[in-house]
Design an enzyme around this catalytic site. Structure first.
Site, short mmCIF file in Angstrom:
data_model
loop_
_atom_site.label_atom_id
_atom_site.label_comp_id
_atom_site.label_asym_id
_atom_site.label_seq_id
_atom_site.Cartn_x
_atom_site.Cartn_y
_atom_site.Cartn_z
N GLU A 222 44.16 42.11 40.07
CA GLU A 222 43.81 43.33 39.05
C GLU A 222 44.41 44.55 39.93
OE1 GLU A 222 41.47 40.70 39.17
OE2 GLU A 222 42.39 40.40 37.31
N ASN B 198 45.61 35.17 37.95
CA ASN B 198 46.23 35.79 36.64
C ASN B 198 47.49 36.72 37.10
OD1 ASN B 198 44.28 37.63 37.72
ND2 ASN B 198 45.45 39.02 36.61
N ASP C 55 43.78 36.95 30.96
CA ASP C 55 43.20 36.79 32.48
C ASP C 55 42.74 35.36 33.03
OD1 ASP C 55 42.44 37.83 35.05
OD2 ASP C 55 40.51 38.19 34.21
#
Lengths: 177, 588
Positions: B190, B274, B316
């Protein structure tokens, strides 16, 4: 000191006379970021050793009355990825910013300090990266999340997917497959 | 019913393969030396003193406060009558002396992890535990370091810095040690990190090799021996060519979770996260090797095969979930397999020698994709649920997937895989992610909520041979704890509202439960104490991505908080408070 330009009464007068202009006003002479803010507003403790002292100069947000600054603050809050860690104020990686109890103080000078210096448990230090006037705009936006700005100058909550959480909690999605 | 049929299968295997030791039948000395119990990652204990008929008498033997209030995801280890526990940040390592009454602290190692690293942990400042190997305890620090500590004295032996928090990197995973190499991967999918998995010399801490998940083949350690099974994964420098120019340098694909190892094939297995940012419109292409399973050699890190579960991931769906190594007879053929319950909702049963998919069936509610094409390996997507700048509603599963990191357990006795998991859907809207090193790189506003039925979690027993559930239990909250199965025909797991449960391994019947101080997101383990008795240990301490609302004191008025998980969990605070604590149970 530039930040003492607006006295309280001047502010209220301006608020009364120019309420309709709030959304449009903005400073065209931005200052570079300073690394420290002094004054009563930056205190983080209610303990005063040796009794009270003469009040120290209060640093106010020179950008806290304008709708333009608050909505700029909202844009910058996303642009500098504050939203990546604090989301729309509910928090996640960083603590929530919609709240009553601040770890490092919720006065404009505290918020300014937090953003410029960073905080030890993972808040990045933005001093030297975000210009001072933009930091004040972000401060104004963060204050507005908590209803600490004139409502006439406060933008609506961010336009995201769905505005009514009632519609979302425990909703059972249609099984398309 | 299934007991009889499955016993048949097991007997059948023994008859067909008398000379073979099945990989899931690992020797068990009653210790617990790595979080997944063994290289095959079965989380199965052969101890049977505590069993289905007496588990209701279980009582607390001792407890221990971790002194922390963040999510406690670690598995306690038990080696040489000592228990080792890694706390969430600041990642202190406690050694408890199991030979003394009340298991007092033998020593504590305090690494003084850099506090700023807490700002680059996407989903609470968790740590998933340590690994024991040759007299040392190995574990990772949130500030991208790995340490080796003397298991007897608690003295630091080496400490290696592997990355930089100012690139958004952190480490939350538990390492494993295979063939003298400590295997460690970074977190930060992220934060626009460049994902990698490294092999460190277990004696010196020197980095022997580092396999990046994206970039040119030489960085990914792809060479002449790389033989992906499916055409879609074949070609040169796909880790560059499947991205917009330079996007692979900040494309995530971290390796933040489980690793399994097959000593016979000399291959280890792990998945990548991801790609970044979440907003797929900012990264056209397959984005290799994100959301991918890799098989590599521990000596060199060299890739042997890879399979990308979710090319150009839209939701994700990290590919990091555990790979449980199993030797099973499927369709009359005995095969060396791995079972991988993916975030995307499919449970992949794969040939672990070649990377061929044997079966891929849905193990939870999924509408983002239809099926997996076994000929091409392709995931058939539901075009209605493709994310981007537009708004997408009622996409299931939500970003944490049908299952996130919470590891399953396989019992060779029942032949079932016990899977703790989620039942969540979501809506999303892309934004333009702005890359600033060290800050989130996501570009997606998300709100999650309960999936069909309204229960946010499920604990289920899956038959991998027939690719279906035998039983399942609905839970109010996502089941974010690991599972433990034992030869006592029982399975343990914990719930986020603080119940530690034992259920019957055959039919899921509840047998025992105990309310602990804070919600459970840890990994239960079983061990034989110095007194010869069987003990069950679990950390309590709510948190993690799902529990950040409580551990991080988040404000539920903003459903997009915690990457949208806040919307689904805003009521958690009514059921539990924070605080890390070890609980150990035994029979009277």
């Amino acid at each position: 000191m530039a930040s003492l330009r607006y006295s309280k009464s001047a502010f209220f007068a301006a608020a009364l006379l120019l309420a309709s202009c709030q959304r449009e006003k903005h400073d065209i002479q931005p200052a570079p970021t300073r690394l420290a803010i002094y004054g009563d507003a930056a205190r983080q403790s209610a303990l005063r050793p040796g009794g009270s002292v003469k009040p120290q100069p209060v640093v106010t947000n020179p950008y806290n009355a304008s709708g333009y600054d608050i909505s700029e603050g909202q844009r910058l809050y996303d642009w500098y990825n504050c939203s990546g860690c604090h989301f729309a104020g509910g928090g996640g990686i960083g603590p929530p910013l919609i709240k009553k109890e601040w770890i490092y103080g919720g006065e404009p000078a505290n918020l300014f300090d937090t953003i410029v210096k960073g905080r030890p448990n993972g808040m990045p230090s933005w001093g030297g990266r975000i210009p001072e006037y933009q930091i004040w705009q972000i401060v104004a936006y963060v204050r507005s999340m908590n209803g600490e700005q004139p409502t006439s100058a406060t933008p609506t909550r961010p336009d995201t997917i769905e505005t009514n959480p009632q519609n979302l909690v425990n909703r059972v999605p249609g099984a398309t497959k | 019913m299934d007991r009889i049929r499955l016993t048949h299968i097991c007997l059948g295997l023994f008859v067909v393969l008398p000379a073979f030791a099945q990989i899931q039948n690992q020797p068990d000395d009653g210790q617990w030396v790595m979080p997944a119990k063994n290289y095959a990652s079965t989380r199965y204990s052969t101890l049977a003193e505590i069993n289905a008929s007496n588990v209701r008498n279980l009582r607390t033997a001792f407890t221990f406060s971790l002194g922390t209030t963040r999510g406690a995801e670690a598995a306690p280890l038990v080696v040489n009558n000592t228990m080792y526990i890694v706390t969430p940040f600041p990642n202190n390592l406690y050694a408890l002396d199991l030979t003394k009454p009340g298991a007092p602290v033998k020593w504590v190692y305090e690494p003084h992890t850099n506090a700023s690293s807490q700002g680059v942990a996407c989903c609470d400042v968790v740590n998933r535990g340590a690994a024991y190997y040759n007299g040392k305890i190995y574990y990772n620090l949130l500030d991208v370091e790995t340490v080796a500590v003397d298991a007897n004295t608690g003295k630091l032996i080496w400490r290696t810095k592997l990355g930089d928090i100012n690139n958004g990197e952190s480490i939350t995973m538990a390492p494993i040690v295979a063939k003298g190499k400590v295997l460690v991967g970074n977190s930060g999918g992220e934060f626009g990190v460049r994902g990698w998995l490294a092999g460190l010399d277990a004696d010196t801490g020197k980095i022997a090799w580092r396999a990046y998940s994206a970039g040119p083949d030489k960085d990914v350690l792809i060479g002449p021996n790389f033989k992906p099974f499916y055409k879609m994964d074949q070609g040169t420098d796909l880790g560059v060519r499947t991205w917009p120019p330079d996007a692979w340098k900040i494309g995530g694909a971290s390796a933040w979770s489980w690793i399994s190892y097959d000593p016979q094939l000399d291959l280890f297995y792990y998945g990548t996260s991801n790609p970044g940012p979440w907003n797929p419109e900012q990264r056209p292409g397959d984005n290799k090797w994100s959301s991918t399973l890799f098989a590599r050699r521990p000596d060199t890190g060299e890739a042997i095969w890879a399979y990308q579960m979710n090319p150009h991931d839209l939701h994700d769906y990290d590919g990091v979930n555990e790979n449980v190594l199993l030797d099973l007879t499927v369709n009359g053929q005995s095969r060396k397999l791995l079972a991988h319950p993916d975030r995307n909702g499919f449970l992949y049963l794969m040939d672990r020698q070649t990377g061929e998919i044997v079966s891929a069936e849905k193990f939870g509610f999924t509408n983002t994709s239809e099926s997996v094409d076994l000929k091409t390996g392709a995931l058939r997507l539901n075009t209605q649920k493709q994310t981007g700048f537009h708004t997408v509603r009622d996409a299931c599963p939500a970003p944490p997937g049908v299952k996130d990191w919470q590891p399953s357990s396989y019992s060779p006795k029942t032949g079932l895989l016990y899977i703790p998991h989620n039942n969540l859907c979501y809506e999303s809207q892309g934004t333009n992610a702005n890359y600033i090193a060290g800050t989130p790189y996501v570009g997606m506003k998300v709100r999650m909520y309960a999936g069909p039925g309204g229960n946010r979690g499920v604990f289920g027993a899956w038959d991998p041979v027939h690719a279906k559930y035998v039983w399942s239990i609905n839970e109010m909250f996502p089941v974010w704890s690991g599972a433990l199965s034992t030869a006592g025909d029982i399975v343990f797991y914990g719930t986020m509202d603080g119940w530690f449960k034992a259920v019957d391994a055959h039919d899921g019947k509840p047998l025992w439960q105990f309310k602990v101080g804070s919600g459970i997101i840890g990994q239960p383990v079983a061990y034989k104490g110095p007194d010869g008795k069987e003990y069950i240990a679990i950390l309590s301490g709510v948190g993690g991505w799902s529990g950040a609302v409580v551990s991080g004191g988040l404000n539920g008025v903003d459903g997009t908080g915690a990457l949208g998980f806040l919307n689904a969990m805003s009521d958690l605070g009514k059921y539990t408070t924070k605080g890390g604590m070890l609980y150990v149970f035994s029979l009277p």
